[in-house]
Design a protein around this motif. Structure first.
Motif, PDB file in Angstrom:
ATOM      1  N   LEU A 274       0.751  -1.383   0.169  1.00 34.05           N
ATOM      2  CA  LEU A 274       0.139   0.339  -0.355  1.00 34.05           C
ATOM      3  C   LEU A 274       1.107   1.189  -0.079  1.00 34.05           C
ATOM      4  CD1 LEU A 274      -2.755   1.122   0.695  1.00 34.05           C
ATOM      5  CD2 LEU A 274      -2.439   0.703   2.692  1.00 34.05           C
ATOM      6  N   LEU A 275       1.687   0.843   0.657  1.00 33.14           N
ATOM      7  CA  LEU A 275       3.081   2.289   0.769  1.00 33.14           C
ATOM      8  C   LEU A 275       3.668   3.167  -0.977  1.00 33.14           C
ATOM      9  CD1 LEU A 275       4.528   2.133   4.663  1.00 33.14           C
ATOM     10  CD2 LEU A 275       2.149   3.011   3.298  1.00 33.14           C
ATOM     11  N   ALA A 276       3.658   1.550  -1.334  1.00 36.15           N
ATOM     12  CA  ALA A 276       4.447   1.231  -2.639  1.00 36.15           C
ATOM     13  C   ALA A 276       3.235   2.009  -4.013  1.00 36.15           C
ATOM     14  CB  ALA A 276       4.938   0.302  -3.079  1.00 36.15           C
ATOM     15  N   ARG A 277       1.657   1.576  -3.384  1.00 40.48           N
ATOM     16  CA  ARG A 277       0.808   1.801  -4.948  1.00 40.48           C
ATOM     17  C   ARG A 277      -0.676   1.335  -4.502  1.00 40.48           C
ATOM     18  NH1 ARG A 277       2.011   3.375  -9.325  1.00 40.48           N
ATOM     19  NH2 ARG A 277       0.065   2.878 -10.647  1.00 40.48           N
ATOM     20  N   PRO A 278      -1.583   2.128  -4.745  1.00 47.09           N
ATOM     21  CA  PRO A 278      -2.616   1.802  -4.074  1.00 47.09           C
ATOM     22  C   PRO A 278      -3.280   0.534  -5.014  1.00 47.09           C
ATOM     23  CG  PRO A 278      -2.338   3.562  -5.964  1.00 47.09           C
ATOM     24  CD  PRO A 278      -1.303   3.293  -6.301  1.00 47.09           C
ATOM     25  N   GLU A 279      -2.616  -0.255  -6.240  1.00 48.62           N
ATOM     26  CA  GLU A 279      -3.012  -1.805  -6.482  1.00 48.62           C
ATOM     27  C   GLU A 279      -2.593  -2.369  -4.817  1.00 48.62           C
ATOM     28  OE1 GLU A 279      -2.226   0.006 -10.117  1.00 48.62           O
ATOM     29  OE2 GLU A 279      -1.196   0.213  -8.243  1.00 48.62           O
ATOM     30  N   GLY A 280      -1.730  -1.625  -4.191  1.00 44.87           N
ATOM     31  CA  GLY A 280      -1.801  -2.951  -2.713  1.00 44.87           C
ATOM     32  C   GLY A 280      -2.902  -2.894  -2.167  1.00 44.87           C
ATOM     33  N   PHE A 281      -4.038  -2.168  -1.853  1.00 44.19           N
ATOM     34  CA  PHE A 281      -5.318  -2.101  -1.004  1.00 44.19           C
ATOM     35  C   PHE A 281      -6.082  -3.380  -1.448  1.00 44.19           C
ATOM     36  CE2 PHE A 281      -9.928  -1.600  -0.300  1.00 44.19           C
ATOM     37  CZ  PHE A 281     -10.399  -1.711   0.441  1.00 44.19           C
ATOM     38  N   PHE A 282      -6.204  -3.501  -3.206  1.00 42.79           N
ATOM     39  CA  PHE A 282      -6.769  -4.050  -3.375  1.00 42.79           C
ATOM     40  C   PHE A 282      -6.299  -5.702  -3.530  1.00 42.79           C
ATOM     41  CE2 PHE A 282      -7.535  -0.526  -5.621  1.00 42.79           C
ATOM     42  CZ  PHE A 282      -8.972  -0.403  -5.726  1.00 42.79           C
ATOM     43  N   LEU A 283      -5.112  -5.842  -3.327  1.00 41.53           N
ATOM     44  CA  LEU A 283      -4.014  -6.991  -3.436  1.00 41.53           C
ATOM     45  C   LEU A 283      -4.256  -6.947  -1.897  1.00 41.53           C
ATOM     46  CD1 LEU A 283      -1.349  -6.840  -5.716  1.00 41.53           C
ATOM     47  CD2 LEU A 283      -3.034  -8.327  -6.049  1.00 41.53           C
ATOM     48  N   GLY A 284      -3.814  -6.063  -1.337  1.00 37.93           N
ATOM     49  CA  GLY A 284      -3.954  -6.908   0.143  1.00 37.93           C
ATOM     50  C   GLY A 284      -5.769  -7.133   0.909  1.00 37.93           C
ATOM     51  N   ALA A 285      -6.580  -6.890  -0.067  1.00 36.12           N
ATOM     52  CA  ALA A 285      -7.757  -7.614   0.475  1.00 36.12           C
ATOM     53  C   ALA A 285      -8.513  -9.282  -0.156  1.00 36.12           C
ATOM     54  CB  ALA A 285      -9.138  -6.952  -0.566  1.00 36.12           C
ATOM     55  N   MET A 286      -7.351  -9.179  -1.220  1.00 36.15           N
ATOM     56  CA  MET A 286      -7.327 -10.196  -1.555  1.00 36.15           C
ATOM     57  C   MET A 286      -6.221 -11.846  -0.547  1.00 36.15           C
ATOM     58  SD  MET A 286      -4.870 -11.621  -4.508  1.00 36.15           S
ATOM     59  CE  MET A 286      -3.763 -11.063  -3.575  1.00 36.15           C
ATOM     60  N   TRP A 287      -4.995 -11.107  -0.089  1.00 34.92           N
ATOM     61  CA  TRP A 287      -4.412 -11.803   0.806  1.00 34.92           C
ATOM     62  C   TRP A 287      -5.275 -12.066   1.948  1.00 34.92           C
ATOM     63  CZ3 TRP A 287       0.384 -11.143  -1.620  1.00 34.92           C
ATOM     64  CH2 TRP A 287       1.470 -11.463  -1.211  1.00 34.92           C
ATOM     65  N   GLY A 288      -6.635 -11.432   1.977  1.00 32.54           N
ATOM     66  CA  GLY A 288      -6.826 -11.198   3.896  1.00 32.54           C
ATOM     67  C   GLY A 288      -7.723 -12.279   3.410  1.00 32.54           C
ATOM     68  N   PHE A 289      -8.083 -12.860   2.475  1.00 30.84           N
ATOM     69  CA  PHE A 289      -9.014 -13.880   2.048  1.00 30.84           C
ATOM     70  C   PHE A 289      -7.998 -15.342   2.163  1.00 30.84           C
ATOM     71  CE2 PHE A 289     -12.138 -11.072   0.424  1.00 30.84           C
ATOM     72  CZ  PHE A 289     -13.662 -11.922   0.269  1.00 30.84           C
ATOM     73  N   TRP A 290      -6.980 -15.174   1.953  1.00 31.32           N
ATOM     74  CA  TRP A 290      -5.878 -16.800   1.541  1.00 31.32           C
ATOM     75  C   TRP A 290      -5.039 -16.431   3.000  1.00 31.32           C
ATOM     76  CZ3 TRP A 290      -0.596 -14.449  -1.551  1.00 31.32           C
ATOM     77  CH2 TRP A 290      -1.240 -14.226  -2.694  1.00 31.32           C
ATOM     78  N   ILE A 291      -5.649 -15.622   3.784  1.00 31.47           N
ATOM     79  CA  ILE A 291      -5.393 -16.078   5.897  1.00 31.47           C
ATOM     80  C   ILE A 291      -6.931 -16.464   6.197  1.00 31.47           C
ATOM     81  CG2 ILE A 291      -4.608 -15.051   8.071  1.00 31.47           C
ATOM     82  CD1 ILE A 291      -3.408 -12.635   6.838  1.00 31.47           C
ATOM     83  N   LEU A 292      -7.720 -16.331   5.657  1.00 30.09           N
ATOM     84  CA  LEU A 292      -9.467 -16.623   6.376  1.00 30.09           C
ATOM     85  C   LEU A 292      -9.514 -18.098   6.140  1.00 30.09           C
ATOM     86  CD1 LEU A 292     -11.542 -14.022   5.688  1.00 30.09           C
ATOM     87  CD2 LEU A 292     -10.233 -14.684   7.595  1.00 30.09           C
ATOM     88  N   PHE A 293      -8.909 -18.633   4.854  1.00 28.27           N
ATOM     89  CA  PHE A 293      -8.982 -19.942   4.334  1.00 28.27           C
ATOM     90  C   PHE A 293      -7.412 -20.980   4.690  1.00 28.27           C
ATOM     91  CE2 PHE A 293     -12.339 -17.841   2.097  1.00 28.27           C
ATOM     92  CZ  PHE A 293     -13.344 -18.528   2.694  1.00 28.27           C
TER      93      PHE A 293
END
Length: 468
Positions: free
Chosen positions: A150-169
């Protein structure tokens, strides 16, 4: 060939690009360097939304040594991203894993920015490190590193949300989903750091919201819109003309074995396609956005490459090797031609010639006004000397008229009129004396004619004007 030799090859290519192409292929690259170089004098540059905190801080160190040093640092960033991509391929025990290094380099948009001070390669490095950690079982550490995207580019927000689903499962994090939920909060670490630092520097806990770019709204379409298939049509730029089929084969073949790799590419593709279709959040439709997940694209390309090698087993190893080498050489040539066809970076040659003339005819300068970032880079002046110009011509003329004696204007004939609606004649009429104007015909190293609308001679003007 051992993977480390491929990394050395990538480093040598990057160094060559530094010396062949003096400036960024877009104004963004030069501007990002300027913010990094002057960040220690103007700390707000370290916490701005557009200035990208992680990029600005890291590049502020080599930036003190000049633009070329920063571009060489960019080569290091790209090579490290290639190294981490190789490690991801090795984790999956992919055959010919060192080739993934070349599949990263030979993505045309990544090749274009391999030695450029753009933010996407740094994002790609952070993404690759975080993904490698996640795959190796360091899920929590990987989540923290992923939060820095997120500190490098705005795409970090959306890929971070995707990462959250990885952790949940992910059963490695906890036995059930309730125990995994708290660990997803690690993905907010980068944002919390940003808020804390911006609050400490500015004294405003809502600083990020207050400086949010006005053209980054959900419906503004400030850069227009495009069809839903826009990025699909740009796959030759994103993946490479010769690598499109292996990539598409790879993404199908790896969808179950490599869910994290495939979901990264698919998520970014869907997000940016939606943004482009509806003109959301200032999406400009650039192919370079996909450099953010270039490591994943390279791994999928290797999967497809290996499939083709398997299918071509009957033709024998020598024929397969000949075909493979030919494809790689053609891809490398196309990447260089793609970079050579980028016309904006050629303007640096004209800026350099104009600057050489200025050094022989210098006058005292109180402020510098410039239309292109590289003009400021060669003059090495504080960027805040330049008034805040908009697309309002009358307002910009008023700002010029109010500038003190000794102000130097370094202007061009393309960006200045397009962005600020001001020509050299307008600036002269505002009370400036024209010191020199020059017309340039700028050609590529190999591309001297137009190919599909790209690469032909670029006519450019440079102007120096001075207020007595």
């Amino acid at each position: 060939m051992p993977g480390y030799l491929y990394l050395v090859l990538c480093a040598l290519v990057g160094v060559a690009l530094v010396f062949l192409f003096l400036d960024s292929y877009q104004q963004d690259g030069g501007n990002h360097f300027i913010f990094a170089r002057w960040g220690w004098r103007h700390p707000d540059f370290f916490i701005g939304v557009w200035t990208r905190p992680l990029f600005t801080f890291l590049y502020s160190i080599p930036g003190q040594l000049g633009y070329r040093a920063a571009k060489l640092f960019a080569v290091l960033i790209s090579v490290l991203a290639a190294w981490q991509t190789w490690k991801i391929a090795e984790f999956y025990k992919l055959e010919r894993s060192p080739l993934v290094i070349l599949f990263l380099l030979l993505q045309p948009t990544f090749f274009l920015m391999w030695a450029d001070t753009m933010t996407e390669p740094l994002f790609a490095l952070v993404f690759a490190v975080a993904l490698h950690l996640h795959l190796k079982g360091w899920v929590r550490t990987g989540a923290f590193v992923a939060s820095l995207m997120l500190l490098a580019r705005p795409e970090g927000f959306f890929l971070g949300a995707m990462w959250g689903f990885w952790i949940l499962f992910d059963p490695r994090v906890g036995k059930n989903i309730l125990r995994r939920i708290p660990w997803t909060l690690l993905l907010a670490s980068g944002g919390i750091i940003w808020i804390g630092v911006s609050w400490a520097i500015s004294g405003d806990i809502q600083y990020i919201r207050h400086v949010w770019p006005k053209d980054w709204d959900a419906t503004g379409a400030s850069y227009g819109s495009g069809p839903a298939w826009d990025y699909l049509a740009r796959l030759p730029e994103i993946v490479g003309p010769m690598m499109m089929v292996p990539f598409l084969v790879g993404i199908v073949a790896a969808r179950r074995r490599m869910p994290e790799v495939t979901s990264s590419v698919v998520t970014l593709f869907l997000v940016h396609s939606i943004f482009r279709t509806f003109g959301m959040f200032g999406s400009a439709g650039y192919a370079r956005y996909f450099v953010c997940v270039a490591p994943a694209i390279a791994v999928l390309t290797l999967v497809g490459w290996n499939k083709f090698a398997e299918w071509l087993t009957p033709v024998g190893p020598k024929v397969r090797a000949t075909i493979g080498i030919a494809v790689l050489l053609i891809s490398g040539t196309l990447c260089f031609l793609y970079t050579d066809a980028s016309s904006w970076s050629r303007d640096a040659r004209a800026v350099q010639e104009m600057h050489t003339w200025w050094k022989s005819n210098e006058r005292p300068v109180s402020k510098l006004v410039w239309s292109q970032a590289y003009q400021n880079i060669v003059m090495d002046r504080d960027p805040l000397e330049k008034p805040y110009f908009t697309s309002n011509k009358d307002q910009n003329l008023k700002l010029l008229q109010d500038l003190p004696s000794g102000t130097l204007v370094f202007w061009d004939g393309q960006t200045g009129p397009a962005w600020y609606k001001l020509t050299a004649d307008d600036i002269e009429a505002a009370g400036f004396h024209r010191l020199r104007s020059q017309v340039y015909i700028l050609r590529g190293y190999l591309i001297n004619s137009f190919w599909f609308g790209y690469g032909g001679p670029r006519r450019q003007e440079m102007h120096l004007l001075y207020k007595e």
